[in-house]
Design a protein around this motif. Structure first.
Motif, PDB file in Angstrom:
ATOM      1  N   PHE A 240       0.845  -1.203   0.000  1.00 25.21           N
ATOM      2  CA  PHE A 240       0.000   0.000   0.000  1.00 25.21           C
ATOM      3  C   PHE A 240       0.885   1.260   0.000  1.00 25.21           C
ATOM      4  O   PHE A 240       1.730   1.441   0.871  1.00 25.21           O
ATOM      5  CB  PHE A 240      -0.914   0.042   1.233  1.00 25.21           C
ATOM      6  N   GLU A 273       0.410  -7.926   4.672  1.00 25.19           N
ATOM      7  CA  GLU A 273       1.805  -7.759   5.095  1.00 25.19           C
ATOM      8  C   GLU A 273       2.267  -6.313   4.897  1.00 25.19           C
ATOM      9  O   GLU A 273       3.260  -6.065   4.215  1.00 25.19           O
ATOM     10  CB  GLU A 273       2.711  -8.685   4.275  1.00 25.19           C
ATOM     11  N   ARG A 312      17.376   5.107  -0.879  1.00 25.82           N
ATOM     12  CA  ARG A 312      16.264   5.105  -1.837  1.00 25.82           C
ATOM     13  C   ARG A 312      16.451   6.093  -3.005  1.00 25.82           C
ATOM     14  O   ARG A 312      16.182   5.734  -4.154  1.00 25.82           O
ATOM     15  CB  ARG A 312      14.926   5.336  -1.127  1.00 25.82           C
TER      16      ARG A 312
END
Ligand code: LLP
Length: 429
Positions: A240, A273, A312
Motif C-alpha cells: 500500500f 503484510e 532510496r
C-alpha cells in the motif's frame, strides 16, 4: 497523516522539538512518532475490520525491536524474509502463530528454525522450495503450513526494481503452473497447502492491481480446493502506497474495497503484510548541514546523512521531501508543492559525505540558503531507510529515537568505531 509539524517555525515530532533531539542524540538521527505508527496500524485494522485480518507487519521495512514490540502489543503479527528477520520478530515479542515467512531462497536451516518456532505460514515461491520444505518438515516429524506464492502476471505497477508481480521476475510461482505443482503435493505427509499468497509490488498507488490480483486468487483457490487442498488463507501481501510528495496515495479503505470481495467469496482468513504504510511516514531523518559548495554551475548542500543512511534516492530515484528543521523567515514553513518554484529558495543538490557521485538525498531541490550547523529533515524516512542502511565508507549507522507525546527515548544507539570492527578484531593475527 503524520505527527510531524512546524510550531513557531520549528519542526516537532508530536510534542518534541527536533533541535532538542539533535542536541541530545546527535545527527544523522532517525526520529519516529509512535502516534503515527499506531495511527496507521489501526487505520488498516479498521479498513479491513470486517475480515478480522491477520496484519503481519513486514519486518524488512523497519526491523527495529522497539517498533516491532509496539506492533506486537497492538495486535500485529510479522512478515519475515530470513532467519534473521524471524529472530527479530520473535525477539520483539511476536507471536509465532501470526508470523508468515516469504522469500525465494529459504535455506534448510531457516526452514527448521521456522518450523521449530511454530510459525503460521510459509509463503513458498517455487516447486523445488516446496519439496525441500516438505522434506525438512518430515525430518522433524512436522507438517509445514504453506501458502503458495503466486505471480499473477499483472501489468507494471511501480519501479521495476520493486515490482514483484510482472512476468519474468524471480518471485512466486507462475499462475499457469501453480496447479501442476500443487497437484504433486496432494497427500504429501510434510506439507499442508493451506493458502494463496501474492505480494504485488511496492509502493502501489492504485487499488486496481489488488482487485485484479485478488480476483485471480479467488479462481485459484477454487481450483486448489477441487484438488483436495484445504485452503483457509488468502494473503494479499503488502505494497500500500504512501504520500512521499503530497497526497498521491489512495486511502487504505480504497485498497480494502478492492480486496474484501475475494475474502467474502472464499471465506478465507485474510492476511496482509503492510510495511511502508505503517512506518513510512512515521519517521524522518535529521541531518546537519556541513558545507555549501558551488561547482560545475550547481549548488550543493553537503550534510552529514548519506546514501548509507537512506539509499532510496540513489537506488530508485525516489523522492523524499526535505526541508529545514528551522526554516528562515524568508520561506514558508513547509511548501505545498516541493517541485514548483518556491519563493526564497534556489535549486540545490543535497548530498552526503560518501565517495560516490550517486550519494545524494535530492537533486536540484528548491531549498533556502543554508548554513553550517542548520538542521535538515528528510521526510517519509521510516520505511526502507534504516533497514537498508550500511556501513559503507566505514560510516557508523545512525541512532534511532522514538517519540511519544512529549517524551522520547533511544531505540537504537549510534554505532561506535568498536562496533565497526567487532566481527574482525577476533580474527586479526
Ligand atoms: N510482503 C512481501 C513479501 C514483500 O516482499 C514486501 C516488500 C512487503 C510485504 C512489504 O511491502 P510494503 O507494504 O512495505 O510496500 N526497498 C524498496 C521496497 C522493497 C519492498 C520489498 N518487499 C523501497 O525502498 O521502496
Amino acid at each position: 497523516m503524520d505527527h510531524f509539524h512546524y510550531r513557531n517555525r520549528v519542526l516537532h515530532c508530536e510534542d518534541v522539538a527536533i533541535p532538542a533531539l539533535a542536541a541530545e542524540y546527535g545527527t544523522p538521527l532517525f526520529v519516529y512518532s509512535q502516534a503515527t505508527l499506531l495511527h496507521h496500524l489501526s487505520a488498516i485494522q479498521a479498513a479491513f475490520a470486517e475480515a478480522h485480518p491477520v496484519i503481519a507487519y513486514s519486518v524488512k521495512t523497519n526491523g527495529n525491536l522497539s517498533i516491532g514490540k509496539l506492533m506486537a502489543e497492538h495486535g500485529s503479527g510479522f512478515d519475515v524474509t530470513s532467519g534473521g528477520e524471524l529472530y527479530r520478530a520473535l525477539t520483539a515479542g511476536g507471536s509465532p502463530s501470526k508470523i508468515v515467512f516469504a522469500g525465494v531462497g529459504k535455506t534448510a536451516a531457516e526452514m527448521r528454525y521456522a518450523l521449530e518456532s511454530g510459525i503460521m505460514l510459509f509463503n513458498v515461491e517455487s516447486e523445488d522450495e516446496l519439496f525441500a520444505l516438505g522434506a525438512v518438515a518430515q525430518s522433524l516429524g512436522k507438517v509445514a503450513p504453506v501458502a503458495l506464492r503466486v505471480n499473477p502476471d499483472l501489468p507494471p505497477k511501480t519501479h521495476a526494481k520493486t515490482d514483484t508481480s510482472v512476468k519474468g521476475v524471480k518471485f512466486g510461482l507462475d499462475i499457469e503452473t501453480v496447479l501442476e505443482v500443487s497437484q504433486k503435493a496432494v497427500g504429501h505427509p510434510g506439507l499442508a497447502i493451506a493458502g494463496v499468497h501474492m505480494h504485488l509490488g511496492s509502493p502501489i498507488l492504485s487499488a486496481e492491481p489488488y482487485r485484479a490480483g485478488s480476483a485471480k486468487a479467488v479462481e485459484l483457490i477454487r481450483q486448489l480446493r477441487s484438488q483436495g487442498h484445504n485452503i483457509r488463507f488468502l494473503n494479499m501481501g503488502g505494497g500500500f502506497g504512501i504520500h512521499y510528495r503530497r497526497l498521491e496515495a489512495p486511502s487504505v479503505t480504497v485498497f480494502a474495497e478492492a480486496i474484501l470481495p475475494a475474502v467474502r467469496e472464499t471465506g478465507c482468513q485474510l492476511v496482509l503484510e503492510p510495511g511502508r504504510f505503517i512506518v513510512g511516514n512515521a519517521g524522518i531523518l535529521v541531518s546537519t548541514v556541513l558545507y555549501n559548495k558551488e561547482t560545475g554551475g550547481k549548488r550543493y548542500i553537503i550534510q552529514d546523512a548519506a546514501m548509507n543512511d537512506l539509499i532510496r534516492p540513489t537506488l530508485y530515484d525516489a523522492f523524499h521531501r526535505i526541508w529545514p528543521v528551522q526554516p528562515p523567515v524568508s520561506v514558508t514553513e513547509q511548501p505545498e508543492d516541493y517541485e514548483a518554484p518556491i519563493a526564497g529558495t534556489v535549486p540545490q543538490d543535497v548530498v552526503g559525505p560518501v565517495c560516490e557521485s550517486g550519494d545524494y538525498l535530492a537533486k536540484a531541490r528548491n531549498l533556502p540558503p543554508l548554513q553550517a550547523g542548520d538542521l535538515l529533515a528528510t521526510f517519509s524516512a521510516g520505511a526502507y531507510a534504516m533497514s537498508m542502511a550500511s556501513n559503507y565508507n566505514a560510516r557508523l549507522r545512525a541512532a534511532e529515537v522514538l517519540v511519544t507525546g512529549s517524551t522520547h527515548r533511544l531505540i537504537r544507539r549510534r554505532e561506535t568505531f568498536a562496533d565497526l570492527v567487532a566481527c574482525e578484531v577476533g580474527c586479526l593475527r
